[in-house]
Scaffold this motif. Structure first.
Motif, PDB file in Angstrom:
ATOM      1  N   PRO A 153      48.763 -71.584  42.095  1.00 41.88           N
ATOM      2  CA  PRO A 153      48.338 -72.844  42.736  1.00 41.88           C
ATOM      3  C   PRO A 153      49.180 -74.153  42.477  1.00 41.88           C
ATOM      4  O   PRO A 153      49.583 -74.180  41.610  1.00 41.88           O
ATOM      5  CB  PRO A 153      46.918 -72.930  42.443  1.00 41.88           C
ATOM      6  N   ARG A 154      49.615 -75.056  43.503  1.00 44.14           N
ATOM      7  CA  ARG A 154      50.273 -76.118  43.278  1.00 44.14           C
ATOM      8  C   ARG A 154      49.732 -76.896  41.883  1.00 44.14           C
ATOM      9  O   ARG A 154      48.418 -77.186  42.176  1.00 44.14           O
ATOM     10  CB  ARG A 154      50.536 -77.072  44.366  1.00 44.14           C
ATOM     11  N   GLY A 155      50.462 -77.288  41.262  1.00 40.79           N
ATOM     12  CA  GLY A 155      50.290 -77.981  39.820  1.00 40.79           C
ATOM     13  C   GLY A 155      49.540 -77.176  38.899  1.00 40.79           C
ATOM     14  O   GLY A 155      49.217 -77.568  37.512  1.00 40.79           O
ATOM     15  N   GLY A 156      49.452 -75.692  38.899  1.00 45.69           N
ATOM     16  CA  GLY A 156      49.007 -74.922  37.845  1.00 45.69           C
ATOM     17  C   GLY A 156      47.709 -74.984  37.868  1.00 45.69           C
ATOM     18  O   GLY A 156      46.792 -75.300  38.743  1.00 45.69           O
ATOM     19  N   GLY A 157      47.123 -74.237  36.696  1.00 44.04           N
ATOM     20  CA  GLY A 157      45.624 -74.479  36.455  1.00 44.04           C
ATOM     21  C   GLY A 157      45.041 -73.117  36.992  1.00 44.04           C
ATOM     22  O   GLY A 157      43.755 -73.206  37.077  1.00 44.04           O
ATOM     23  N   GLY A 158      45.533 -72.262  37.779  1.00 45.11           N
ATOM     24  CA  GLY A 158      44.899 -71.105  38.404  1.00 45.11           C
ATOM     25  C   GLY A 158      45.827 -69.869  38.057  1.00 45.11           C
ATOM     26  O   GLY A 158      46.583 -70.025  37.200  1.00 45.11           O
ATOM     27  N   GLN A 159      45.383 -68.614  38.619  1.00 48.50           N
ATOM     28  CA  GLN A 159      45.779 -67.563  38.235  1.00 48.50           C
ATOM     29  C   GLN A 159      47.215 -67.579  38.734  1.00 48.50           C
ATOM     30  O   GLN A 159      47.690 -67.811  39.964  1.00 48.50           O
ATOM     31  CB  GLN A 159      44.896 -66.241  38.926  1.00 48.50           C
ATOM     32  N   THR A 160      48.202 -66.782  37.963  1.00 46.67           N
ATOM     33  CA  THR A 160      49.612 -66.739  38.204  1.00 46.67           C
ATOM     34  C   THR A 160      49.636 -65.281  39.034  1.00 46.67           C
ATOM     35  O   THR A 160      49.137 -64.147  38.145  1.00 46.67           O
ATOM     36  CB  THR A 160      50.726 -67.095  37.210  1.00 46.67           C
ATOM     37  N   ILE A 161      50.505 -65.156  39.900  1.00 49.07           N
ATOM     38  CA  ILE A 161      50.406 -63.698  40.637  1.00 49.07           C
ATOM     39  C   ILE A 161      52.035 -63.193  40.613  1.00 49.07           C
ATOM     40  O   ILE A 161      52.957 -64.224  40.924  1.00 49.07           O
ATOM     41  CB  ILE A 161      50.202 -63.988  42.159  1.00 49.07           C
ATOM     42  N   ARG A 162      52.284 -62.167  40.230  1.00 46.85           N
ATOM     43  CA  ARG A 162      53.541 -61.625  39.911  1.00 46.85           C
ATOM     44  C   ARG A 162      53.853 -60.392  40.835  1.00 46.85           C
ATOM     45  O   ARG A 162      52.951 -59.520  41.169  1.00 46.85           O
ATOM     46  CB  ARG A 162      53.771 -61.115  38.337  1.00 46.85           C
ATOM     47  N   HIS A 163      55.076 -60.726  41.569  1.00 45.25           N
ATOM     48  CA  HIS A 163      55.567 -59.474  42.360  1.00 45.25           C
ATOM     49  C   HIS A 163      56.907 -59.340  41.664  1.00 45.25           C
ATOM     50  O   HIS A 163      57.701 -60.259  41.585  1.00 45.25           O
ATOM     51  CB  HIS A 163      55.514 -60.037  43.754  1.00 45.25           C
ATOM     52  N   GLU A 164      57.372 -58.187  41.526  1.00 44.40           N
ATOM     53  CA  GLU A 164      58.778 -57.418  41.225  1.00 44.40           C
ATOM     54  C   GLU A 164      59.491 -57.240  42.505  1.00 44.40           C
ATOM     55  O   GLU A 164      59.098 -56.150  43.208  1.00 44.40           O
ATOM     56  CB  GLU A 164      58.686 -56.221  40.260  1.00 44.40           C
ATOM     57  N   LEU A 165      60.533 -57.905  42.588  1.00 46.19           N
ATOM     58  CA  LEU A 165      61.171 -57.829  44.004  1.00 46.19           C
ATOM     59  C   LEU A 165      62.681 -57.407  43.827  1.00 46.19           C
ATOM     60  O   LEU A 165      63.203 -58.072  43.122  1.00 46.19           O
ATOM     61  CB  LEU A 165      60.985 -59.210  44.974  1.00 46.19           C
ATOM     62  N   GLY A 166      62.984 -56.344  44.368  1.00 47.62           N
ATOM     63  CA  GLY A 166      64.310 -56.064  44.567  1.00 47.62           C
ATOM     64  C   GLY A 166      64.585 -54.789  45.450  1.00 47.62           C
ATOM     65  O   GLY A 166      63.758 -53.960  46.124  1.00 47.62           O
ATOM     66  N   HIS A 167      65.778 -54.211  45.447  1.00 45.56           N
ATOM     67  CA  HIS A 167      66.178 -52.809  46.354  1.00 45.56           C
ATOM     68  C   HIS A 167      65.339 -52.915  47.552  1.00 45.56           C
ATOM     69  O   HIS A 167      64.812 -51.857  48.116  1.00 45.56           O
ATOM     70  CB  HIS A 167      65.643 -51.701  45.486  1.00 45.56           C
ATOM     71  N   GLY A 168      65.536 -54.048  48.433  1.00 47.18           N
ATOM     72  CA  GLY A 168      65.122 -54.128  49.867  1.00 47.18           C
ATOM     73  C   GLY A 168      63.662 -54.372  49.872  1.00 47.18           C
ATOM     74  O   GLY A 168      63.148 -54.376  51.244  1.00 47.18           O
ATOM     75  N   ASP A 169      62.885 -54.964  48.967  1.00 48.61           N
ATOM     76  CA  ASP A 169      61.655 -55.489  49.134  1.00 48.61           C
ATOM     77  C   ASP A 169      61.603 -56.656  49.956  1.00 48.61           C
ATOM     78  O   ASP A 169      62.462 -57.517  49.739  1.00 48.61           O
ATOM     79  CB  ASP A 169      61.021 -55.570  47.665  1.00 48.61           C
ATOM     80  N   LEU A 170      60.439 -57.071  50.556  1.00 47.24           N
ATOM     81  CA  LEU A 170      60.124 -58.067  51.472  1.00 47.24           C
ATOM     82  C   LEU A 170      58.884 -58.893  50.914  1.00 47.24           C
ATOM     83  O   LEU A 170      57.891 -58.130  50.700  1.00 47.24           O
ATOM     84  CB  LEU A 170      60.067 -57.579  52.886  1.00 47.24           C
ATOM     85  N   ILE A 171      58.851 -60.132  50.846  1.00 46.11           N
ATOM     86  CA  ILE A 171      57.622 -61.059  50.927  1.00 46.11           C
ATOM     87  C   ILE A 171      57.675 -62.073  51.879  1.00 46.11           C
ATOM     88  O   ILE A 171      58.622 -62.751  51.925  1.00 46.11           O
ATOM     89  CB  ILE A 171      57.549 -61.576  49.180  1.00 46.11           C
ATOM     90  N   VAL A 172      56.556 -62.267  52.407  1.00 50.40           N
ATOM     91  CA  VAL A 172      56.399 -63.481  53.414  1.00 50.40           C
ATOM     92  C   VAL A 172      55.509 -64.280  53.177  1.00 50.40           C
ATOM     93  O   VAL A 172      54.371 -63.822  52.722  1.00 50.40           O
ATOM     94  CB  VAL A 172      56.221 -62.811  54.814  1.00 50.40           C
ATOM     95  N   MET A 173      55.814 -65.559  52.736  1.00 53.15           N
ATOM     96  CA  MET A 173      54.545 -66.633  52.398  1.00 53.15           C
ATOM     97  C   MET A 173      54.077 -67.290  53.631  1.00 53.15           C
ATOM     98  O   MET A 173      55.129 -67.930  54.337  1.00 53.15           O
ATOM     99  CB  MET A 173      55.174 -67.353  51.289  1.00 53.15           C
ATOM    100  N   GLY A 174      52.855 -67.332  54.107  1.00 54.62           N
ATOM    101  CA  GLY A 174      52.589 -67.937  55.146  1.00 54.62           C
ATOM    102  C   GLY A 174      51.542 -68.975  55.023  1.00 54.62           C
ATOM    103  O   GLY A 174      50.748 -69.100  53.945  1.00 54.62           O
ATOM    104  N   GLY A 175      50.909 -69.348  56.373  1.00 53.19           N
ATOM    105  CA  GLY A 175      49.545 -70.273  56.133  1.00 53.19           C
ATOM    106  C   GLY A 175      50.135 -71.725  55.152  1.00 53.19           C
ATOM    107  O   GLY A 175      51.289 -71.983  55.511  1.00 53.19           O
ATOM    108  N   SER A 176      49.294 -72.164  54.470  1.00 56.43           N
ATOM    109  CA  SER A 176      49.599 -73.382  53.787  1.00 56.43           C
ATOM    110  C   SER A 176      50.442 -73.259  52.383  1.00 56.43           C
ATOM    111  O   SER A 176      50.720 -74.086  51.536  1.00 56.43           O
ATOM    112  CB  SER A 176      48.156 -74.016  53.483  1.00 56.43           C
ATOM    113  N   CYS A 177      51.070 -71.861  52.242  1.00 56.83           N
ATOM    114  CA  CYS A 177      51.295 -71.537  51.022  1.00 56.83           C
ATOM    115  C   CYS A 177      52.536 -72.529  50.622  1.00 56.83           C
ATOM    116  O   CYS A 177      52.527 -72.707  49.199  1.00 56.83           O
ATOM    117  CB  CYS A 177      52.024 -70.018  50.950  1.00 56.83           C
ATOM    118  N   GLN A 178      53.386 -73.029  51.376  1.00 58.47           N
ATOM    119  CA  GLN A 178      54.407 -73.999  50.768  1.00 58.47           C
ATOM    120  C   GLN A 178      53.824 -75.270  50.219  1.00 58.47           C
ATOM    121  O   GLN A 178      54.272 -75.955  49.386  1.00 58.47           O
ATOM    122  CB  GLN A 178      55.505 -74.028  51.788  1.00 58.47           C
ATOM    123  N   ARG A 179      52.871 -75.572  50.785  1.00 59.62           N
ATOM    124  CA  ARG A 179      52.335 -76.816  50.280  1.00 59.62           C
ATOM    125  C   ARG A 179      50.913 -76.759  49.149  1.00 59.62           C
ATOM    126  O   ARG A 179      50.810 -77.619  48.344  1.00 59.62           O
ATOM    127  CB  ARG A 179      51.381 -77.761  51.500  1.00 59.62           C
TER     128      ARG A 179
END
Length: 206
Positions: A153-179
């Motif tokens: 979450p922006r500013g920290g203070g919440g749970q950190t989520i980890r994804h290991e990405l490589g070898h053709g993996d895709l992640i799409v961040m949507g909704g309000s994710c960038q804000r």
């Protein structure tokens, strides 16, 4: 040194169906879709991009000094041909699958080359432009050696989520994710090979 995946498919038959992506809903109206091994032949794509993309180093002002950006960069604005036909196929598949939700096509592609564990990107959201005020999407295709992409979450203070990405993996961040959330690629003390990320974005989002 880059080490290919034993699981990578050499038959480049196009991206896998995006309907099989796993969506995780986050707080504040954000979400992420993840699809491991989305692009077959990803290791060959990595090798092509490594040699064909005109990678450049950048320097940026941080506080009172100018420092080297800890990764190499390339940017393909809308209307500029992408550096590999597989990226055209990937963009077309993303445009088709997310057309109703996003309401517009992905327009640009930013590429980052993380040469080893010393290269990184700090916590941030893509909030230059419309991403600071509107829901949007950023789709990231990763090829090469897997690296950790962290979300919090922006500013920290919440749970950190980890994804290991490589070898053709895709992640799409949507909704309000960038804000309302931030993401980062932290430095790694482990010996690690290079990774390339390709970030597809709509117009006016950086």
């Amino acid at each position: 040194m880059f080490q290919g995946s034993l699981l990578d498919c050499t038959d480049e038959s196009g991206p896998r169906p995006l309907a099989s992506a796993r969506r995780t809903r986050l707080a504040h109206g954000a979400w992420v879709d993840v699809l491991p091994g989305w692009i077959p032949g990803a290791d060959a794509l990595f090798e092509r991009l490594l040699t064909s993309v005109p990678w450049r180093a950048e320097r940026r002002r941080m506080y009172e000094r100018v420092v080297d950006v800890p990764r190499l960069l390339a940017f393909y604005d809308e209307g500029v041909p992408l550096p590999d036909p597989v990226l055209d196929e990937a963009k077309a598949a993303l445009d088709d699958h997310y057309a109703d939700e996003l309401g517009e096509p992905f327009r640009t592609a930013g590429l980052c080359l993380y040469r080893d564990g010393r290269d990184s990107v700090a916590w941030h959201g893509d909030t230059i432009g419309r991403g600071s005020t509107h829901d949007t999407m950023v789709a990231i295709l990763s090829v090469g050696t897997p690296r950790s992409l962290l979300l919090r979450p922006r500013g920290g203070g919440g749970q950190t989520i980890r994804h290991e990405l490589g070898h053709g993996d895709l992640i799409v961040m949507g909704g309000s994710c960038q804000r309302t959330w931030e993401h980062a690629i932290p430095k790694s003390a482990r010996v690690t090979g290079p990774r390339i990320s390709i970030q597809f974005r709509p117009r006016g989002v950086r």
